[in-house]
Enzyme design. Sequence first.
Site, short mmCIF file in Angstrom:
data_model
loop_
_atom_site.label_atom_id
_atom_site.label_comp_id
_atom_site.label_asym_id
_atom_site.label_seq_id
_atom_site.Cartn_x
_atom_site.Cartn_y
_atom_site.Cartn_z
N SER A 142 41.71 45.11 -13.39
CA SER A 142 41.78 46.43 -12.88
C SER A 142 41.97 46.39 -11.68
CB SER A 142 40.80 47.36 -13.67
OG SER A 142 40.60 48.54 -12.98
N ASP A 175 53.89 45.98 0.34
CA ASP A 175 52.99 45.18 -0.25
C ASP A 175 52.99 43.87 0.26
OD1 ASP A 175 51.80 46.97 -1.90
OD2 ASP A 175 53.40 46.93 -3.52
N ASP A 201 55.72 50.15 -8.22
CA ASP A 201 56.31 50.02 -9.46
C ASP A 201 55.46 50.26 -10.39
OD1 ASP A 201 54.54 47.92 -9.23
OD2 ASP A 201 55.97 46.37 -9.73
N ASP A 205 44.18 35.53 -19.08
CA ASP A 205 44.78 36.15 -17.69
C ASP A 205 46.37 36.03 -17.76
OD1 ASP A 205 45.62 37.07 -15.39
OD2 ASP A 205 43.77 36.54 -14.25
N LYS A 257 35.68 36.74 -12.30
CA LYS A 257 35.98 36.33 -11.28
C LYS A 257 36.89 37.41 -10.61
CE LYS A 257 40.96 34.91 -12.39
NZ LYS A 257 40.92 35.60 -13.96
#
Length: 674
Positions: free
Chosen positions: A371, A303, A512, A340, A389
């Site tokens: 999502s 990642d 995770d 957020d 956004k």
Amino acid sequence: MKRQRNALKLLDAQTLVRLAGESLRRLHPRRLAHNPVMFVVGVGTLVTLWLTGTDIIAGRPWGFDLAITLTLLFTLLFANAAEALAEAQGRAQAESLRSTRKQLVARRVRGDDEESVPATALRRGDRVRVLAGELIPADGEIIEGAASINESAVTGESAPVLREAGTDNSGVSAGTKLLTDSLLVEVTVESGQSLLDRMIALVESAKRQKTPNEIALTVLLSALTMVFLIVVATLVPFAAFVGAEVSVPVLVALLVCLIPTTIGGLLPAIGIAGMDRAMRANLVAKSGKAVEVAGNIDTLLLDKTGTITHGDRQASDFLPLARIAPEQLREAAMLSSLADPTPEGKSIVALAKSRGATAEADPKARVLAFSAKTRLSGIDQPDGRRIRKGAPDAIRRFVTENGGSYPDETTALVERVARGGATPLVVAQDDRVLGVVPLSDIIKTGIKERFQRLHAMGIRTVLITGDNPLTAAAIAAEAGVADYIAEATPEDKLEYIRREQAQGRLVAMMGDGTNDAPALAQADLGLAMNSGTQAAKEAGNMVDLDSDPTKLLEVVEIGKQLLVTRGALTTFSLANDVAKYFAILPAIFVASVPAMQALDIMQLNSPATAVLAAVIFNALVIPALIPFALRGVRLRPVSADALLRRNLLIYGLGGLVLPFPAIKLIDLGLGLVM
């Protein structure tokens, strides 16, 4: 601070007595039968012991037979001590963990009632209430609340961590301590299967299963033992043919010298030490196979956020399109980020406020959370405005679905931001794009050098990111990553892993979240974060207690070191066998076969001293290599071909040459006393 261990003092009298007792207990035939090579040595010891007894009873010379018997016995004890010493490194830790488990008591919730029960009585699906100051009784998922947790009992890290229901950091482990607030936790494992139980099992040799590579090597060593058994057996008719006399103790000693006793005695210790190195790195493997697989990995999926970059992406600017007022973009970006909770969202709000934005969300507004599938977030205002956004392609779909168009100016602005290595977030309202917000992150110091080490070992690194291809390419180039997957979804990760595996490659990845579970399960090595969801931890075959995304690089190096150590000592052991064969065989037959005088380059004192010197050397080389087996071979960033050449040169040639001077020196010493 990481968990510290007290180093074992090899010269400590109490430690030596304990190891001696453990080595003697391991002489039981059932224990020896698990190691075919040492079982043959055990049988040979019994044979020479019986012959020594008969010699004493019959009044025949018995000193040589007794010397062979004692030397073979010490060979067994040294081999057992190697395994016992490796196991002892984790025994104190296992006792500490076991005492933690005994202290666990649960407050089980059933309806409106609560009852105190032992943690061992909990079952999957039970719900428990944990209050501040209490130990969490079982592995589970937080279903209500958020709190600070001290995980030092498990991870060794004293700094508290935040766990919260409904996030990818909702997993908790048995034995950790709640510092603040209270939590409602749902138990996700049966009794005896928690992370704490796995850690205890990992450091207890009784629970350690042989890995596939270890089994394959054991089969090879058994086959070599059978070959040398046949070779030694053929010496009996050969000796009779040339008129030489070879006693049974000499044949037994010769057999023990020729079979791969060095690697046979050290093989269990190498495996246990490899697992111990993983534990010291705060890694819990579900089996030893996971550590070995790490050493064979071909492709590493990493990642971007938290691994390659610091993961602290911050909004750095607001870039409005033409004919869009800067304050309009700031207000819209701020409104879409008020709910957020991510660092990125908070940084947008902070930057907007610092530049004069004062927008407030209407209490009746509907918040759309981010999502991984939609790759956008936003807010629906009561006045009908829909502000979003997100990633450029996601905003493009949103705008076009609302009857608007995605201007070329936006594409150019996105490309400009991406080429600079920042992540572009596009802001839109209804059917119109307002502008772009760049999120800047920083590449971790030293990460490029670590990737170069992996590339030198033949491991291919792949960057996984939700960023657009331009940003992904810029970061991959700066970090020195071989390939990248841009705008990645969970399905993309899974498909990439399957594609790599179809080409015969072994793939490792970390994750995770629940959405990472399919890819973790599919990967040959799935490293789950301890802070992650239970689904991720169950899908992976290794858990990182530190929840450090860069740990995947360390896992690969630990696995590689285990395989390199085993390969190096196997090469050394087999080369030793060849050298011992040509060192002592001429000494045995030179008197009966004068033609073998040309091969008797060592000019040993006598057949008796030659055999005894070889057996003594064979016994001493095992304890001499124990520290080497436990510490592991120093890992160098080279390809597999270069590593093979290095092993053959250092350990192969070294194993071939060392026995000659060593046996000669021992023979000279024996010549003085015999």
